[in-house]
Design a protein around this motif. Structure first.
Motif, PDB file in Angstrom:
ATOM      1  N   GLU A   3       0.838  -1.192   0.000  1.00  0.00           N
ATOM      2  CA  GLU A   3       0.000   0.000   0.000  1.00  0.00           C
ATOM      3  C   GLU A   3       0.872   1.239   0.000  1.00  0.00           C
ATOM      4  OE1 GLU A   3      -3.658   2.035   2.516  1.00  0.00           O
ATOM      5  OE2 GLU A   3      -3.151  -0.067   2.794  1.00  0.00           O
ATOM      6  N   GLU A   8      -5.339  12.772  -0.065  1.00  0.00           N
ATOM      7  CA  GLU A   8      -6.697  13.007  -0.531  1.00  0.00           C
ATOM      8  C   GLU A   8      -7.165  14.394  -0.114  1.00  0.00           C
ATOM      9  OE1 GLU A   8      -9.461   9.648   0.012  1.00  0.00           O
ATOM     10  OE2 GLU A   8      -7.774   8.605   0.949  1.00  0.00           O
ATOM     11  N   ARG A  16     -13.281  15.505  -5.823  1.00  0.00           N
ATOM     12  CA  ARG A  16     -12.425  14.684  -4.969  1.00  0.00           C
ATOM     13  C   ARG A  16     -11.095  14.439  -5.687  1.00  0.00           C
ATOM     14  NH1 ARG A  16     -16.529   9.877  -4.452  1.00  0.00           N
ATOM     15  NH2 ARG A  16     -17.093  10.772  -6.477  1.00  0.00           N
ATOM     16  N   VAL A  18      -7.139  12.646  -5.499  1.00  0.00           N
ATOM     17  CA  VAL A  18      -6.259  11.647  -4.904  1.00  0.00           C
ATOM     18  C   VAL A  18      -4.901  11.784  -5.574  1.00  0.00           C
ATOM     19  CG1 VAL A  18      -5.879   9.208  -4.397  1.00  0.00           C
ATOM     20  CG2 VAL A  18      -8.224  10.087  -4.619  1.00  0.00           C
ATOM     21  N   ASN A 371     -11.999   3.008  -7.273  1.00  0.00           N
ATOM     22  CA  ASN A 371     -12.377   2.689  -5.899  1.00  0.00           C
ATOM     23  C   ASN A 371     -12.912   3.906  -5.150  1.00  0.00           C
ATOM     24  OD1 ASN A 371     -11.590  -0.273  -4.944  1.00  0.00           O
ATOM     25  ND2 ASN A 371     -10.144   0.359  -6.526  1.00  0.00           N
ATOM     26  N   ALA A 372     -12.412   5.089  -5.474  1.00  0.00           N
ATOM     27  CA  ALA A 372     -12.959   6.302  -4.869  1.00  0.00           C
ATOM     28  C   ALA A 372     -14.371   6.570  -5.356  1.00  0.00           C
ATOM     29  CB  ALA A 372     -12.059   7.494  -5.179  1.00  0.00           C
ATOM     30  N   GLY A 376     -15.975   4.884  -2.397  1.00  0.00           N
ATOM     31  CA  GLY A 376     -15.625   5.966  -1.488  1.00  0.00           C
ATOM     32  C   GLY A 376     -14.277   5.814  -0.819  1.00  0.00           C
ATOM     33  N   ASP A 377     -13.426   4.905  -1.306  1.00  0.00           N
ATOM     34  CA  ASP A 377     -12.153   4.621  -0.639  1.00  0.00           C
ATOM     35  C   ASP A 377     -11.108   4.240  -1.676  1.00  0.00           C
ATOM     36  OD1 ASP A 377     -10.077   3.904   1.003  1.00  0.00           O
ATOM     37  OD2 ASP A 377     -10.992   2.053   1.729  1.00  0.00           O
ATOM     38  N   PRO A 378     -10.285   5.187  -2.127  1.00  0.00           N
ATOM     39  CA  PRO A 378      -9.291   4.841  -3.144  1.00  0.00           C
ATOM     40  C   PRO A 378      -8.285   3.801  -2.661  1.00  0.00           C
ATOM     41  CG  PRO A 378      -8.883   7.044  -2.262  1.00  0.00           C
ATOM     42  CD  PRO A 378     -10.222   6.609  -1.759  1.00  0.00           C
ATOM     43  N   ALA A 379      -7.955   3.807  -1.368  1.00  0.00           N
ATOM     44  CA  ALA A 379      -6.970   2.852  -0.836  1.00  0.00           C
ATOM     45  C   ALA A 379      -7.475   1.419  -0.852  1.00  0.00           C
ATOM     46  CB  ALA A 379      -6.579   3.245   0.588  1.00  0.00           C
ATOM     47  N   ARG A 380      -8.755   1.231  -1.091  1.00  0.00           N
ATOM     48  CA  ARG A 380      -9.304  -0.123  -1.159  1.00  0.00           C
ATOM     49  C   ARG A 380      -8.612  -0.947  -2.239  1.00  0.00           C
ATOM     50  NH1 ARG A 380     -13.230  -2.675  -4.162  1.00  0.00           N
ATOM     51  NH2 ARG A 380     -14.446  -4.297  -3.092  1.00  0.00           N
ATOM     52  N   THR A 383      -6.103  -3.619  -1.134  1.00  0.00           N
ATOM     53  CA  THR A 383      -6.533  -4.805  -0.379  1.00  0.00           C
ATOM     54  C   THR A 383      -7.063  -5.910  -1.282  1.00  0.00           C
ATOM     55  OG1 THR A 383      -8.821  -4.006  -0.040  1.00  0.00           O
ATOM     56  CG2 THR A 383      -7.151  -3.326   1.576  1.00  0.00           C
TER      57      THR A 383
END
Length: 418
Positions: A3, A8, A16, A18, A371-372, A376-380, A383
């Motif tokens: 990761e 953000e 938004r 990133v 993913n953003a 709602g979560d670009p870091a997803r 995973t």
């Protein structure tokens, strides 16, 4: 890929942003996802989201027709755009020294595109899209298979019942007013995610984004899309296609769980084991052993606002035999599930797919925007391997029994009986 730190920020107008540093090469990838695709279109105007993707390259208030592409090409950039059921994205990868050019171009068309929308541009790009439909769909062997399967799988009027290419009739009916209304409704900063990945300084990059995009008006809040829920099918619905094709073929579509939860991870691994390449069960049975097909493939289209979709296609002289063997293999898989080697191989394929998706700045920027936008979560994105590795053989068996049952699909046959 481990990761990576993300920076953000949300501008006052709702955009938004990133930013992710990657200093391996002196490049910067700029990627914008707008939350609009074919599922957001209204009846009678299918194909408008894809048409608009083309119109976005026809100039804006400060960029003449043809100049957007010319400026990027002169800067040594690669660039493109695409439209799907759920989003439209625009992306360019530039030498980092030209990052601000890319930001300015994207901001100018986000804020001022209607200034360059003319009847001549609309007519020209409508003809381009219609020709694309002829070349890639209508005049290609099996070219309309996916479109036909969606129409069979989803009820009439369902937001996923038509595909992004749209119909000739709806394209012909689209007016300049339709286009300006579409832009005003969906192309506001608050309905977009901008991801920037590369050899950049996050603080300087966020300041540049504020400089170019911060003054754009927020615009109206985008309306919600119609619900797209659909459970497993309760029978087999089929259609025989009367077209000249090189060989008889069999296509099947299965709804799957929506993207975003644990179920889709297990369902996609099940499809991989069944039909993902020459090491799969269907290939081994149909091509190697029974020799009833010359090629077999299965894959998944993930969708977040409705059911994901599994496709199985097999080319062979006897579509009835293909259908019967498919039923046998689906029933056997639902009863017995995968063995340990199959589960391990499918998980490894999922991990490989993640690395292929994110190994370049261009791919990572797109994955962050995806993913953003959808979750709602670009870091997803980071995973993904862990989610696939957490799936057990029992999870895969359960998903196969529920979503990939022998009697739960829609079917197209070419050159044979249903």
């Amino acid at each position: 890929m481990a990761e990576q730190p993300l920076h953000e920020h949300t501008l006052g107008n709702g955009l938004r942003v990133v930013v992710c540093e990657d200093h391996v090469v002196p490049l910067a990838a700029v990627n914008i996802w707008y939350g609009v695709g074919s599922r957001h279109e209204r009846a009678g105007r299918t194909g408008l989201a894809h048409l608009f993707e083309h119109l976005m390259f026809q100039g804006s208030a400060n960029v003449a027709e043809g100049e957007h592409a010319a400026l990027l090409e002169s800067a040594g950039a690669t660039f493109n755009a695409s439209t799907s059921f759920e989003r439209t994205n625009y992306y360019e990868t530039v030498p980092v020294s030209h990052l601000e050019l890319a930001l300015w171009l994207e901001a100018d068309r986000m804020g001022t595109l209607p200034a360059a929308l003319t009847q001549a541009n609309l007519d020209n790009q409508r003809d381009v899209v219609k020709n694309e439909r002829r070349q890639r769909y209508d005049n290609q062997p099996y070219g309309t298979a996916f479109e036909r399967l969606c129409a069979l799988t989803f009820p009439a009027g369902h937001p996923y019942a038509h595909t992004p290419i749209g119909s000739m009739e709806d394209l012909d009916a689209t007016t300049l007013e339709d286009c300006t209304d579409f832009f005003a409704t969906w192309y506001a900063p608050g309905n977009a995610v901008l991801s920037i990945v590369g050899d950049v300084d996050p603080e300087d990059t966020l300041a540049a984004v504020e400089r170019y995009f911060g003054g754009l008006p927020a615009g109206p809040q985008a309306p919600g899309a119609r619900p797209g829920d659909l459970g497993p099918l309760d029978g087999v619905r089929g259609e025989e296609v009367d077209e000249e094709v090189p060989s008889p073929a069999y296509f099947a579509m299965f709804p799957l769980p929506s993207d975003g939860g644990n179920d889709i991870e297990a369902a996609e691994l099940a499809v991989e084991i069944l039909g993902g390449g020459s090491g799969s069960r269907l290939y081994d049975r149909m091509v190697r052993r029974d020799q009833i097909a010359t090629e077999v493939w299965a894959g998944v289209t993930r969708l977040a606002g409705g059911p994901s979709l599994a496709i199985v296609d097999a080319v062979g002289p006897d579509v009835d035999k293909i259908a019967a063997v498919l039923d046998e293999e689906l029933a056997r898989f639902a009863a017995d599930g995968p063995d340990a080697d199959e589960t391990a191989r499918a998980t490894a394929q999922a991990e490989r797919g993640f690395f292929e998706q994110t190994e370049t700045v261009t791919g990572l920027a797109n994955a962050l925007s995806a993913n953003a936008t959808q979750f709602g979560d670009p870091a997803r994105v980071f995973t993904a391997p862990k989610r696939a590795a957490a799936v057990t053989a029992d999870d895969i068996t359960e998903m196969a029994g529920r979503w990939l049952a022998p009697g739960a699909r829609t079917v197209l046959t070419y050159g044979g009986a249903k």
